[in-house]
Design a protein around this motif. Sequence first.
Motif, PDB file in Angstrom:
ATOM      1  N   GLY A  73       0.776  -1.232   0.000  1.00  0.00           N
ATOM      2  CA  GLY A  73       0.000   0.000   0.000  1.00  0.00           C
ATOM      3  C   GLY A  73       0.809   1.285   0.000  1.00  0.00           C
ATOM      4  O   GLY A  73       0.240   2.373   0.063  1.00  0.00           O
ATOM      5  N   THR A  74       2.109   1.195  -0.061  1.00  0.00           N
ATOM      6  CA  THR A  74       2.954   2.386  -0.080  1.00  0.00           C
ATOM      7  C   THR A  74       2.902   3.002  -1.485  1.00  0.00           C
ATOM      8  O   THR A  74       3.066   2.284  -2.467  1.00  0.00           O
ATOM      9  N   PRO A  75       2.697   4.302  -1.586  1.00  0.00           N
ATOM     10  CA  PRO A  75       2.735   4.929  -2.920  1.00  0.00           C
ATOM     11  C   PRO A  75       4.101   4.711  -3.574  1.00  0.00           C
ATOM     12  O   PRO A  75       5.130   4.653  -2.892  1.00  0.00           O
ATOM     13  N   ILE A  76       4.116   4.608  -4.874  1.00  0.00           N
ATOM     14  CA  ILE A  76       5.353   4.263  -5.584  1.00  0.00           C
ATOM     15  C   ILE A  76       6.471   5.267  -5.332  1.00  0.00           C
ATOM     16  O   ILE A  76       7.619   4.876  -5.176  1.00  0.00           O
ATOM     17  N   GLU A  77       6.136   6.558  -5.253  1.00  0.00           N
ATOM     18  CA  GLU A  77       7.176   7.563  -4.998  1.00  0.00           C
ATOM     19  C   GLU A  77       7.825   7.322  -3.640  1.00  0.00           C
ATOM     20  O   GLU A  77       9.042   7.386  -3.495  1.00  0.00           O
ATOM     21  N   ALA A  78       6.998   7.048  -2.640  1.00  0.00           N
ATOM     22  CA  ALA A  78       7.509   6.797  -1.292  1.00  0.00           C
ATOM     23  C   ALA A  78       8.290   5.486  -1.241  1.00  0.00           C
ATOM     24  O   ALA A  78       9.339   5.403  -0.594  1.00  0.00           O
ATOM     25  N   ALA A  79       7.792   4.471  -1.933  1.00  0.00           N
ATOM     26  CA  ALA A  79       8.484   3.182  -1.960  1.00  0.00           C
ATOM     27  C   ALA A  79       9.882   3.339  -2.556  1.00  0.00           C
ATOM     28  O   ALA A  79      10.861   2.798  -2.024  1.00  0.00           O
ATOM     29  N   CYS A  80       9.979   4.105  -3.622  1.00  0.00           N
ATOM     30  CA  CYS A  80      11.292   4.330  -4.251  1.00  0.00           C
ATOM     31  C   CYS A  80      12.223   5.053  -3.289  1.00  0.00           C
ATOM     32  O   CYS A  80      13.393   4.679  -3.152  1.00  0.00           O
ATOM     33  N   ARG A  81      11.712   6.061  -2.604  1.00  0.00           N
ATOM     34  CA  ARG A  81      12.553   6.813  -1.652  1.00  0.00           C
ATOM     35  C   ARG A  81      13.001   5.920  -0.496  1.00  0.00           C
ATOM     36  O   ARG A  81      14.156   5.975  -0.072  1.00  0.00           O
ATOM     37  N   ILE A  82      12.093   5.086   0.009  1.00  0.00           N
ATOM     38  CA  ILE A  82      12.428   4.165   1.106  1.00  0.00           C
ATOM     39  C   ILE A  82      13.540   3.210   0.667  1.00  0.00           C
ATOM     40  O   ILE A  82      14.512   2.994   1.398  1.00  0.00           O
ATOM     41  N   VAL A  83      13.408   2.636  -0.520  1.00  0.00           N
ATOM     42  CA  VAL A  83      14.405   1.681  -1.001  1.00  0.00           C
ATOM     43  C   VAL A  83      15.753   2.366  -1.205  1.00  0.00           C
ATOM     44  O   VAL A  83      16.797   1.809  -0.864  1.00  0.00           O
ATOM     45  N   ILE A  84      15.739   3.593  -1.717  1.00  0.00           N
ATOM     46  CA  ILE A  84      16.990   4.341  -1.882  1.00  0.00           C
ATOM     47  C   ILE A  84      17.653   4.554  -0.526  1.00  0.00           C
ATOM     48  O   ILE A  84      18.860   4.339  -0.356  1.00  0.00           O
ATOM     49  N   LEU A  85      16.870   4.955   0.468  1.00  0.00           N
ATOM     50  CA  LEU A  85      17.427   5.187   1.807  1.00  0.00           C
ATOM     51  C   LEU A  85      17.925   3.892   2.439  1.00  0.00           C
ATOM     52  O   LEU A  85      18.977   3.879   3.084  1.00  0.00           O
ATOM     53  N   GLU A  86      17.190   2.804   2.257  1.00  0.00           N
ATOM     54  CA  GLU A  86      17.650   1.510   2.775  1.00  0.00           C
ATOM     55  C   GLU A  86      18.983   1.110   2.145  1.00  0.00           C
ATOM     56  O   GLU A  86      19.892   0.639   2.834  1.00  0.00           O
ATOM     57  N   ASP A  87      19.095   1.325   0.848  1.00  0.00           N
ATOM     58  CA  ASP A  87      20.323   0.982   0.135  1.00  0.00           C
ATOM     59  C   ASP A  87      21.490   1.843   0.620  1.00  0.00           C
ATOM     60  O   ASP A  87      22.594   1.345   0.831  1.00  0.00           O
ATOM     61  N   GLN A  88      21.240   3.129   0.831  1.00  0.00           N
ATOM     62  CA  GLN A  88      22.281   4.027   1.336  1.00  0.00           C
ATOM     63  C   GLN A  88      22.711   3.633   2.750  1.00  0.00           C
ATOM     64  O   GLN A  88      23.900   3.651   3.071  1.00  0.00           O
ATOM     65  N   LEU A  89      21.751   3.272   3.581  1.00  0.00           N
ATOM     66  CA  LEU A  89      22.074   2.847   4.938  1.00  0.00           C
ATOM     67  C   LEU A  89      22.916   1.581   4.932  1.00  0.00           C
ATOM     68  O   LEU A  89      23.921   1.483   5.652  1.00  0.00           O
ATOM     69  N   GLU A  90      22.543   0.620   4.110  1.00  0.00           N
ATOM     70  CA  GLU A  90      23.306  -0.625   4.020  1.00  0.00           C
ATOM     71  C   GLU A  90      24.748  -0.355   3.582  1.00  0.00           C
ATOM     72  O   GLU A  90      25.695  -0.908   4.136  1.00  0.00           O
ATOM     73  N   GLU A  91      24.920   0.520   2.610  1.00  0.00           N
ATOM     74  CA  GLU A  91      26.265   0.855   2.138  1.00  0.00           C
ATOM     75  C   GLU A  91      27.059   1.572   3.225  1.00  0.00           C
ATOM     76  O   GLU A  91      28.241   1.284   3.435  1.00  0.00           O
ATOM     77  N   ALA A  92      26.427   2.490   3.955  1.00  0.00           N
ATOM     78  CA  ALA A  92      27.112   3.207   5.041  1.00  0.00           C
ATOM     79  C   ALA A  92      27.536   2.240   6.141  1.00  0.00           C
ATOM     80  O   ALA A  92      28.646   2.344   6.679  1.00  0.00           O
ATOM     81  N   GLN A  93      26.682   1.289   6.474  1.00  0.00           N
ATOM     82  CA  GLN A  93      27.021   0.308   7.498  1.00  0.00           C
ATOM     83  C   GLN A  93      28.176  -0.582   7.038  1.00  0.00           C
ATOM     84  O   GLN A  93      29.060  -0.919   7.827  1.00  0.00           O
ATOM     85  N   ARG A  94      28.173  -0.947   5.768  1.00  0.00           N
ATOM     86  CA  ARG A  94      29.262  -1.763   5.223  1.00  0.00           C
ATOM     87  C   ARG A  94      30.587  -1.000   5.297  1.00  0.00           C
ATOM     88  O   ARG A  94      31.600  -1.539   5.743  1.00  0.00           O
ATOM     89  N   LEU A  95      30.561   0.263   4.889  1.00  0.00           N
ATOM     90  CA  LEU A  95      31.785   1.081   4.949  1.00  0.00           C
ATOM     91  C   LEU A  95      32.252   1.280   6.385  1.00  0.00           C
ATOM     92  O   LEU A  95      33.455   1.219   6.664  1.00  0.00           O
ATOM     93  N   ASN A  96      31.327   1.516   7.283  1.00  0.00           N
ATOM     94  CA  ASN A  96      31.661   1.710   8.694  1.00  0.00           C
ATOM     95  C   ASN A  96      32.360   0.461   9.257  1.00  0.00           C
ATOM     96  O   ASN A  96      33.377   0.566   9.945  1.00  0.00           O
ATOM     97  N   ALA A  97      31.832  -0.700   8.950  1.00  0.00           N
ATOM     98  CA  ALA A  97      32.440  -1.947   9.414  1.00  0.00           C
ATOM     99  C   ALA A  97      33.830  -2.131   8.798  1.00  0.00           C
ATOM    100  O   ALA A  97      34.766  -2.571   9.480  1.00  0.00           O
ATOM    101  N   GLU A  98      33.962  -1.756   7.541  1.00  0.00           N
ATOM    102  CA  GLU A  98      35.259  -1.856   6.866  1.00  0.00           C
ATOM    103  C   GLU A  98      36.283  -0.929   7.523  1.00  0.00           C
ATOM    104  O   GLU A  98      37.425  -1.328   7.774  1.00  0.00           O
TER     105      GLU A  98
END
Length: 112
Positions: A73-98
Amino acid sequence: MTADDMLGRLDDDDYPAYTMGRAAALLGTTQGFLRAIGEHRLITPLRSAGGHRRYSRYQLRIAARARELVDQGTPIEAACRIVILEDQLEEAQRLNAEYRRAAESANPTAAA
């Protein structure tokens, strides 16, 4: 390019191996959905020499997550923004661990 080189690329998550029709079928969605998430800049498919959209396995995983949110039920614009933020968070966590691992190996006494 040899046959072995071509087969090796199929294991590459970033290799644009899927046509729009095949990508939509794999995701159980429409080609319009793939165009819409492209318009919202969630993914940017590569183009073949003939101008056809081609998708990688990584892009299909991103698109599948967006579809999951839209199906909930998430609007597509919001879904895209959420996925972008999730992807950015995952990358930041990976870099932080590195960085943490690098700091610990540079100064093993500080980690103790």
